[in-house]
Design an enzyme around this catalytic site. Sequence first.
Site, PDB file in Angstrom:
ATOM      1  N   GLN A  59       1.619  19.888  -3.939  1.00 45.08           N
ATOM      2  CA  GLN A  59       1.378  21.320  -3.761  1.00 45.08           C
ATOM      3  C   GLN A  59       0.867  21.951  -5.058  1.00 45.08           C
ATOM      4  O   GLN A  59      -0.046  22.780  -5.045  1.00 45.08           O
ATOM      5  CB  GLN A  59       2.666  22.000  -3.312  1.00 45.08           C
ATOM      6  CG  GLN A  59       2.481  23.396  -2.734  1.00 45.08           C
ATOM      7  CD  GLN A  59       1.839  23.359  -1.358  1.00 45.08           C
ATOM      8  OE1 GLN A  59       1.717  22.305  -0.751  1.00 45.08           O
ATOM      9  NE2 GLN A  59       1.404  24.516  -0.874  1.00 45.08           N
ATOM     10  N   GLU A  98      17.227   0.744   3.634  1.00 48.27           N
ATOM     11  CA  GLU A  98      18.616   0.595   3.147  1.00 48.27           C
ATOM     12  C   GLU A  98      19.561   1.606   3.791  1.00 48.27           C
ATOM     13  O   GLU A  98      20.509   2.087   3.163  1.00 48.27           O
ATOM     14  CB  GLU A  98      18.672   0.729   1.619  1.00 48.27           C
ATOM     15  CG  GLU A  98      17.905  -0.341   0.882  1.00 48.27           C
ATOM     16  CD  GLU A  98      18.799  -1.457   0.390  1.00 48.27           C
ATOM     17  OE1 GLU A  98      19.994  -1.427   0.679  1.00 48.27           O
ATOM     18  OE2 GLU A  98      18.286  -2.344  -0.273  1.00 48.27           O
ATOM     19  N   THR A 105      19.075   4.902   6.756  1.00 45.66           N
ATOM     20  CA  THR A 105      18.419   6.205   6.768  1.00 45.66           C
ATOM     21  C   THR A 105      19.335   7.289   6.189  1.00 45.66           C
ATOM     22  O   THR A 105      20.540   7.085   6.019  1.00 45.66           O
ATOM     23  CB  THR A 105      18.049   6.602   8.207  1.00 45.66           C
ATOM     24  OG1 THR A 105      19.263   6.729   8.965  1.00 45.66           O
ATOM     25  CG2 THR A 105      17.141   5.566   8.855  1.00 45.66           C
ATOM     26  N   SER A 106      18.749   8.443   5.921  1.00 43.75           N
ATOM     27  CA  SER A 106      19.566   9.567   5.456  1.00 43.75           C
ATOM     28  C   SER A 106      20.663   9.892   6.456  1.00 43.75           C
ATOM     29  O   SER A 106      21.782  10.261   6.076  1.00 43.75           O
ATOM     30  CB  SER A 106      18.682  10.797   5.235  1.00 43.75           C
ATOM     31  OG  SER A 106      17.860  10.640   4.101  1.00 43.75           O
ATOM     32  N   GLU A 107      20.340   9.753   7.725  1.00 44.11           N
ATOM     33  CA  GLU A 107      21.331  10.055   8.759  1.00 44.11           C
ATOM     34  C   GLU A 107      22.510   9.076   8.686  1.00 44.11           C
ATOM     35  O   GLU A 107      23.676   9.456   8.861  1.00 44.11           O
ATOM     36  CB  GLU A 107      20.669   9.999  10.142  1.00 44.11           C
ATOM     37  CG  GLU A 107      19.685  11.117  10.407  1.00 44.11           C
ATOM     38  CD  GLU A 107      18.385  10.994   9.614  1.00 44.11           C
ATOM     39  OE1 GLU A 107      17.761  12.031   9.321  1.00 44.11           O
ATOM     40  OE2 GLU A 107      17.999   9.856   9.261  1.00 44.11           O
TER      41      GLU A 107
END
Length: 381
Positions: free
Chosen positions: A338, A365, A367-369
């Site tokens: 940006q 490795e 997921t964030s979940e």
Amino acid sequence: MDFQLNDEQRMWQQTVHDFCATEVKPQAPEMDKTASFNRDAVKKMGPLGLLGMNIPEAYGGSAVDAVSAAIAIEELGWACGGTALSIAAHNSLGCTPIAKYGSEAQKGKWLPGLASGETGLGALALTEPGGGTDLLGGVATRAELEGNLWVINGSKAWITNASLAPVIVSLCRTDPGGGSKSFSLLLVPTDNPGLHIHPPESKMGVRASPTNALSYEDVCVPGENVLGDVGQGLYQTLETLDGGRIGIGALSIGLARAALEEAKRYVQERQSFGRPLAKHQAIQWMIADAATQIEAARLLIYQAAWLKDQGLSYTKEAAMAKLFATEMAEQVCRNAIQILGSYGYSTEYPVERFYRDARLMTIGEGTSEVQRMVIAKRELF
């Protein structure tokens, strides 16, 4: 706990940084463009100790502490996300299970060559085409004991370093009855008949790190190729992944650091509305946020690594560090694009590559979940 680096760690950091600045970073754009593995640089990593960070000195490794390993992976991530991913997976996923759970014979056979890089890099095969991160329910690859041989059939997907490895640590279902003790880790040499390593995947980012699907068709390995005890594979895998998450978090910090450096350089040179971009408050705030988030992520990584070094539980802390560092890196790399505007979207500048590399880190490795599930479980139950 004191996260001030000691003299040895600072010297190690400088050594790895200098190596990366000379041997890895200059080649990163070409490695990404051609989806090529930087073999020349990796050949030089063995003597430096970068390929044996989780291997005991008795087997040719450097056996550095976990904080030093995180330092090295951050520097590699700063230089090239793809190369860093292969080296992180080699150390944390490929070598660690053998070093931690292997017999003396297994360690003596495989670890010296992996530590030097002479035989290739390590690989761990967990994920399957229909399973994703659901190891308990998603692993269908089976190994059946016939006499003194394990006969393996099944498939794996998204395996880092498979095409570079002399042996692949493979998670297999050894008990069809189900349950958490139904799995074992087996050492599968890559020259075994019936093991097919498919062509590398075409990927959005980390293109310098080869990723392959695998097929096991009546692959036979000796009964003694089990790592540790039969039925312990799931527990061994989960412990291995804890350490791997520290590495992915450290790699993400390196990517974010590289993006911030490029953004800072650009805003001090680029003019907008009659003054440098660096003089605009909107830009200053993005730079300030990035610098703060990078420092916070590094402290989380060091905390998890320190706990690992002390032999203490660090599952939650590794998940926290991986979650925060990977999501931070994606945001920092996004903001770098940006800040550079159209140039940031162009391959003329490296920030678009940093963003593509960072995008994987919230997936691989765990997921964030999944990280949030791990953290919540330990906070609530």
